[in-house]
Structures are given as structure tokens and as C-alpha cells.
Design a protein around this motif. Structure first.
Motif, short mmCIF file in Angstrom:
data_model
loop_
_atom_site.label_atom_id
_atom_site.label_comp_id
_atom_site.label_asym_id
_atom_site.label_seq_id
_atom_site.Cartn_x
_atom_site.Cartn_y
_atom_site.Cartn_z
N GLY A 102 0.79 -1.22 0.00
CA GLY A 102 0.00 0.00 0.00
C GLY A 102 0.82 1.27 0.00
O GLY A 102 0.27 2.36 -0.17
N THR A 103 2.13 1.16 0.17
CA THR A 103 2.98 2.34 0.26
C THR A 103 3.05 3.09 -1.06
O THR A 103 3.15 2.48 -2.13
CB THR A 103 4.41 1.94 0.71
N ASP A 104 2.99 4.42 -0.99
CA ASP A 104 3.21 5.27 -2.16
C ASP A 104 4.72 5.32 -2.39
O ASP A 104 5.45 6.07 -1.74
CB ASP A 104 2.66 6.68 -1.89
N ARG A 105 5.18 4.48 -3.32
CA ARG A 105 6.62 4.34 -3.53
C ARG A 105 7.27 5.68 -3.88
O ARG A 105 8.34 6.01 -3.37
CB ARG A 105 6.90 3.32 -4.64
N ARG A 106 6.62 6.45 -4.74
CA ARG A 106 7.21 7.72 -5.17
C ARG A 106 7.36 8.68 -4.00
O ARG A 106 8.40 9.34 -3.85
CB ARG A 106 6.36 8.35 -6.28
N ALA A 107 6.35 8.74 -3.13
CA ALA A 107 6.42 9.63 -1.97
C ALA A 107 7.56 9.20 -1.05
O ALA A 107 8.28 10.05 -0.50
CB ALA A 107 5.10 9.62 -1.21
N LEU A 108 7.74 7.88 -0.89
CA LEU A 108 8.82 7.39 -0.03
C LEU A 108 10.17 7.67 -0.66
O LEU A 108 11.13 8.05 0.04
CB LEU A 108 8.64 5.89 0.20
N GLU A 109 10.28 7.52 -1.97
CA GLU A 109 11.54 7.81 -2.66
C GLU A 109 11.93 9.28 -2.48
O GLU A 109 13.11 9.59 -2.20
CB GLU A 109 11.43 7.49 -4.15
#
Length: 343
Positions: free
Chosen positions: A132-139
């Protein structure tokens, strides 16, 4: 050179397509960034005729001692225990940890990353939701803040991932269960909240086939983090419909196993290794409550101490050295078989 006037380092970083911490590292010590990054920055300096305010640079370089710690669900004793370990290690190292729980909500996880930036943290230790993680936001967050991931890996994001070797967990307990009794069915959620569940299922299948047995999957409905209730409700249905075709059940995690034990009690199915027992039940993780179930749960123990120690050390080594890493590190710790009365 262009007519664009750069007012501060934030604007310079944005227009150059670089992160603010990377630009700051360069102005502190050009040798602390990669050669390709240094060439890119120096070309941008020449193009935009930018000269930083050195006093402001020095002021901004004074790192806070804040460290963000983020877990998916703090009410889960597993995450509470590993967060407690990490929190204490941060305090012992002279840092001030702030603990966040995303409550299994991707939007809340994204908001936490934004809120963490306001604390100007020296670094962060994050157990992402996973699927469920927003990969782009985490990056983007990891580009700005030194970050080590733990428990759930998002491939190539952050400085490093430190966690448990989930395939080894499943292979170890499958071998034990097959050696000591009937081969196990695999009891899991059809839509697991944590991606580690998929690694465990795949390892179960491989181990069963390697030992010459046919894998048997028992998948139950339910979403989210209420694993005990999902295990209880799904376990009752599985018992009533005869889905457990062997006398051994391996659960995807200990919380599901706790729910299954409740279902067995409700249906008057005796669990354990003693004479008169109908079913053996095992789990994975060595949940803090697993030793107190009835009967006590056989499982594979996660090494909380090793995971927390390595994650914190990896983060602080990077923060205190101030150097830019070029490779993503993955460190996995094996589990230990814990034999109790349930299997």
C-alpha cells in the motif's frame, strides 16, 4: 549563463534537479558527493552564476538530533516490541526518537512523511506498509532524509533494508513439521496486509515440493490488521468444511495462529502433541504473546535485537559520516525454531 536569478539553495537544488541535502553536502565538502553529482552541480553553478550564502549554509548544516520511527500498526505487539528496541537504541546514541503509526493507511503514511520533514530529522527508520505504500512519496522522502527501512522492503529505496529472512523462516519450520508429523497445510489471508506473507507462502511451497509433499493452501477472507479475528473466523469455517486435509497447520504469522487456536477451542478441537490431540498448529514470528497461548505456540523467532541494532547502526553511521552512499544495502537475519506444545 542564464537570466534566471537563484535566491537560495532550495531554489538552486530544485532547478538543478537535485535534493537539498545533496547540494548542501557539496558546499560543505565537494569530495563527499559522487563525481557525476559534483560535475552536475558545478555545471549548474556556472550556468546560473549562483553563489551560496556560506553563513546560511553553516547554520542549516547543524543537524537536529530528531529521528523519525514509523511502523504500520503500533497496536501490533510485534511492531511495538521492535519499535521499543529501536527507540531505546536511538536514545542511547543521544538522539530523540519520535514514533509514528500509519495504522495500515497509505494516505496517513504519506502524511507522516510530510510531517517528519517539518521536524528536520537527522534520519528516519521506517517499516513501510509495503504493497500500500506510495513508492514515489517514499523515494522523495529518502532523497531528502537519510532513511533505513526495516521489516517490509521497498526494493532499492533508502540507504538500506534490514529485516528477517522470511523464506528461511518458512523452510525451517516446514522441515521441522514434516520431520515430526504430518506435512502442514498453509493457513493464510487471501489478501495479506504485509508483503512478507507472500515470501513465506512461496517458501512453504518450495520446501514442501523439495520434501516430496504437495502444498495445500487454506486461504481465508479478511483485510487489514485484525489478524486474530480473521484467523478465528476463517479457522472456524475451515474446520467446519474440512479444509485442513492433514493434521498439521502452519499459519502465515503468529497472530493468525492465535486466532486459529481460538477457533479450535470454540469447535472443541484439541491442539498439541500430546495423546488425544487432533491438530498441530505452528506460526511464524515468535509474537510476544505466543508463549502464553493455550497450548503455547511453536514458531520461528525473529531476532528483534539484531534487526534493531543493525538498522540503527546503519542509519547513524551514514548520518554521522555525512557521506553519500552509492549502493543500497540489504541485510537479512535468520530465524530460530522455538518448539512449544502446539506442534
Amino acid at each position: 549563463m542564464t537570466d534566471i536569478k537563484i535566491k537560495n539553495m532550495e531554489q538552486f537544488a530544485t532547478i538543478s534537479g537535485l535534493s537539498r541535502p545533496t547540494v548542501s553536502k557539496y558546499f560543505n565538502d565537494p569530495k563527499s558527493v559522487r563525481d557525476s553529482t559534483r560535475v552536475r552541480i558545478e555545471a549548474a553553478l556556472k550556468k546560473y552564476d549562483y553563489r551560496p550564502n556560506i553563513y546560511a549554509v553553516n547554520q542549516n548544516r547543524k543537524l537536529t538530533k530528531n529521528v523519525g520511527v514509523v511502523v504500520p500498526y503500533l497496536a501490533d505487539p510485534f511492531f511495538a516490541e521492535i519499535a521499543r528496541n529501536i527507540e531505546q537504541r536511538c536514545i542511547d546514541a543521544g538522539y530523540s526518537p519520535t514514533l509514528f503509526s500509519s495504522h495500515g493507511d497509505a494516505d496517513l503514511e504519506r502524511d507522516i512523511l510530510d510531517n517528519l520533514r517539518a521536524l528536520k530529522p537527522a534520519g528516519a527508520l521506517i517499516a513501510p506498509l509495503g504493497r500500500g505504500t506510495d513508492r514515489r512519496a517514499l523515494e522523495v522522502f529518502c532523497d531528502d532524509v537519510p532513511t533505513v527501512l526495516f521489516d517490509s522492503n521497498i526494493q532499492d529505496v533508502g540507504l538500506a533494508f534490514v529485516g528477517s529472512d522470511n523464506p528461511q523462516f518458512a523452510e525451517l519450520i516446514v522441515e521441522y513439521l514434516c520431520r515430526t508429523g504430518e506435512p502442514p497445510c498453509f493457513f493464510e489471508m487471501k489478501h495479506p496486509a504485509n508483503p512478507n506473507a507472500n515470501k513465506r507462502r512461496q517458501a512453504y511451497v518450495r520446501a514442501m515440493e523439495h520434501l516430496g509433499h504437495s502444498p495445500v493452501m487454506v486461504q481465508v477472507e479478511g483485510r487489514g490488521w485484525a489478524f486474530e479475528e480473521i484467523g478465528r473466523a476463517g479457522g472456524i469455517k475451515a474446520l467446519e468444511t474440512g479444509q485442513f486435509v492433514t493434521r498439521t497447520v502452519l499459519c502465515s504469522n503468529d497472530r493468525l495462529a492465535i486466532g486459529l487456536l481460538a477457533a479450535c477451542y470454540q469447535k472443541e478441537v484439541r491442539v498439541g502433541r500430546a495423546e488425544g490431540c487432533v491438530l498441530r498448529v505452528a506460526g511464524l514470528d515468535d509474537h510476544p504473546f505466543s508463549r502464553f497461548t493455550c497450548p503455547p505456540l511453536t514458531t520461528i523467532a525473529q531476532d528483534y535485537d539484531a534487526v534493531s541494532r543493525r538498522a540503527v547502526r546503519t542509519l547513524f553511521d551514514a548520518v554521522e559520516s555525512g557521506t553519500e552512499t552509492t549502493t543500497h544495502e540489504t541485510v537479512l537475519f535468520e530465524g530460530k525454531l522455538i518448539m512449544r506444545d502446539s506442534a
